[in-house]
Motif scaffolding. Structure first.
Motif, short mmCIF file in Angstrom:
data_model
loop_
_atom_site.label_atom_id
_atom_site.label_comp_id
_atom_site.label_asym_id
_atom_site.label_seq_id
_atom_site.Cartn_x
_atom_site.Cartn_y
_atom_site.Cartn_z
N GLN A 150 0.86 -0.89 -0.33
CA GLN A 150 -0.11 0.08 -0.58
C GLN A 150 0.77 1.31 0.62
OE1 GLN A 150 -1.97 -0.86 3.68
NE2 GLN A 150 -3.30 -1.88 3.22
N ALA A 151 0.29 2.13 -0.58
CA ALA A 151 1.60 3.43 -0.71
C ALA A 151 0.73 4.75 -1.53
CB ALA A 151 2.90 3.24 -2.20
N ASN A 153 0.97 8.96 -1.41
CA ASN A 153 1.76 10.43 -2.48
C ASN A 153 0.90 11.40 -1.50
OD1 ASN A 153 3.51 11.89 -2.79
ND2 ASN A 153 4.51 11.09 -4.76
N ALA A 180 4.40 9.02 -9.86
CA ALA A 180 4.23 8.17 -9.26
C ALA A 180 5.46 6.80 -10.39
CB ALA A 180 3.18 7.56 -10.46
N ASP A 183 7.60 6.41 -7.45
CA ASP A 183 6.97 5.01 -6.10
C ASP A 183 6.82 4.00 -6.66
OD1 ASP A 183 6.10 7.25 -4.06
OD2 ASP A 183 5.89 8.75 -5.98
N SER A 258 -5.22 7.15 -9.03
CA SER A 258 -4.69 6.23 -8.20
C SER A 258 -4.14 4.88 -9.27
CB SER A 258 -6.24 5.50 -7.51
OG SER A 258 -5.96 6.51 -6.32
N TYR A 271 -2.06 1.94 -4.92
CA TYR A 271 -1.11 3.31 -5.37
C TYR A 271 -2.12 4.70 -5.45
CZ TYR A 271 2.30 7.60 -6.80
OH TYR A 271 1.89 8.91 -6.73
N GLN A 273 -1.87 8.73 -5.47
CA GLN A 273 -1.25 10.34 -5.17
C GLN A 273 -2.12 11.80 -5.69
OE1 GLN A 273 1.56 10.18 -8.37
NE2 GLN A 273 -0.16 10.75 -10.07
N PHE A 286 4.82 4.43 2.69
CA PHE A 286 4.85 2.33 2.31
C PHE A 286 4.96 2.41 3.32
CE2 PHE A 286 7.14 5.41 -0.79
CZ PHE A 286 6.55 4.76 -2.41
#
Length: 380
Positions: A150-151, A153, A180, A183, A258, A271, A273, A286
């Motif tokens: 799972q991340a 930003n 991204a 990431d 996402s 992910y 952002q 993260f």
């Protein structure tokens, strides 16, 4: 002497070249390609006398063969310039994203495979002190096999993508490619798995509007009240990320996005952002989850926490920040180039990783635009 040429002497070109000069007394800047020659000459003062200035990349490459090159131009030109340098087989640093469209990326892949030249991509998340520590913990076996990621930003300085030249989507390729890309690379660095599918969505909910194209904050009637006003931020002594109106009709880029990425083992990563979160809402976090434990870290705090799943133990690691604005990542990529030049060592962030990350971002863009799952393969 180690002769370094800089193609694009903007902010990033200055940062990286300054690190190289400070890291090795034998380094010198031998050439610069930039359309602001006179301005740069004045800025560099006496040291400019030792530098050859060129109008074009072709002119530089035809007249000189430096030991290394920094490519730090605007994003849309990265691929074309990189291909020309690859043909000369000179090691170089290539700013991300390596390409802003799939056609360029395929051309870059072909040129790179023909050349065999070492290229260093400034993937600061993996190169800095926190990224290196996280990698060490993941490889220790403490977490078990990582089965979920799972991340998040939340970019507190996101207005730069609407008030600066980054607002032009033709230059950026969109914000998956701008943010991204780092990431996705970090996830890849820890997992060491091949991504197979991606699904993504993106939205533009905030930074849109009907203000006139080309409007600057200083000419806007809301300059004293708009939360994004460069005039207001300057008056308060706060950072200013650009002068253009965020709410004008010519403002590009989504303001959130996402993605879900599936990997060859069947596990997946999520992910997300965001570019309008501000102040303490900022995070670049993260979570890597294995059966034995979860590792969580945030680049804003430089702290790693490991939660053991079958005991009540929580391990906390306070990681010192590195000695540059990217947590030590910029110094590390410069060292990688120097090691290639002086010792023949391979890049710590090779072109393959830059291309893989760009491919993921381009497929995320296509998924969001077509509302389809996209297979991660080197075709349309």
């Amino acid at each position: 002497m180690i002769n370094i040429a800089i193609i694009g002497y903007g902010f990033r070109g200055k940062v990286l070249s300054t690190h190289l000069l400070n890291m090795n007394e034998n380094v010198r800047i031998s050439a610069i390609v930039d359309n602001r020659k006179e301005e740069i000459r004045n800025e560099l003062a006496e040291s400019a006398n030792e530098i050859c200035f060129y109008d074009t990349v072709d002119e530089l490459l035809n007249r000189e063969k430096p030991d290394g090159i920094i490519i730090s131009t605007r994003c849309s030109s990265h691929t074309l310039i990189a291909i020309k340098v690859l043909e000369k087989r000179i090691p170089f640093i290539l700013e991300k994203p390596v390409s802003t469209n799939l056609q360029d990326l395929l051309a870059l892949k072909s040129a790179y495979e023909r050349s065999g030249t070492e290229v260093a991509i400034p993937f600061s998340l993996r190169l800095n002190t926190l990224g290196q520590a996280a990698k060490e913990i993941a490889e220790s076996g403490k977490l078990g096999t990582i089965e979920h990621v799972q991340a998040i930003n939340n970019v507190s300085y996101g207005s730069v993508y609407y008030q600066h030249w980054y607002r032009d989507e033709k230059e950026t390729g969109g914000l998956f490619l701008q943010k991204a890309t780092h990431d996705f690379d970090m996830i890849q660095y820890i997992l060491k798995q091949k991504p197979t599918w991606i699904s993504a969505a993106k939205s533009k909910q905030i930074f849109k509007g009907n203000k006139p194209a080309g409007l600057k904050c200083e000419a806007c009637e809301e300059q004293a009240t708009c939360p994004e006003s460069a005039v207001l931020h300057r008056r308060r002594g706060e950072a200013v990320h650009g002068e253009m109106c965020c709410f004008a009709e010519d403002t590009g880029n989504e303001d959130s996005g996402s993605a879900i990425i599936q990997y060859e083992s069947g596990m997946h990563a999520s992910y997300s952002q965001n570019f309008f979160a501000r102040n303490k809402a900022a995070t670049r976090m993260f979570r890597f989850l294995g059966y034995k434990g979860t590792m969580e870290f945030d680049y804003y705090t430089n702290r790693i926490q490991v939660y053991m799943h079958h005991t009540n133990r929580i391990e906390t690691y306070e990681i010192p920040f590195g000695n540059d604005t990217h947590g030590g990542g910029d110094i590390a990529v410069c060292q990688s180039l120097l090691d290639t030049i002086t010792k023949g060592l391979p890049s710590q962030t090779p072109m393959e990783q830059g291309m893989q990350s760009a491919l993921l971002c381009l497929k995320a863009n296509k998924s969001a635009e077509t509302r389809t799952f996209q297979e991660i393969k080197w075709t349309d």
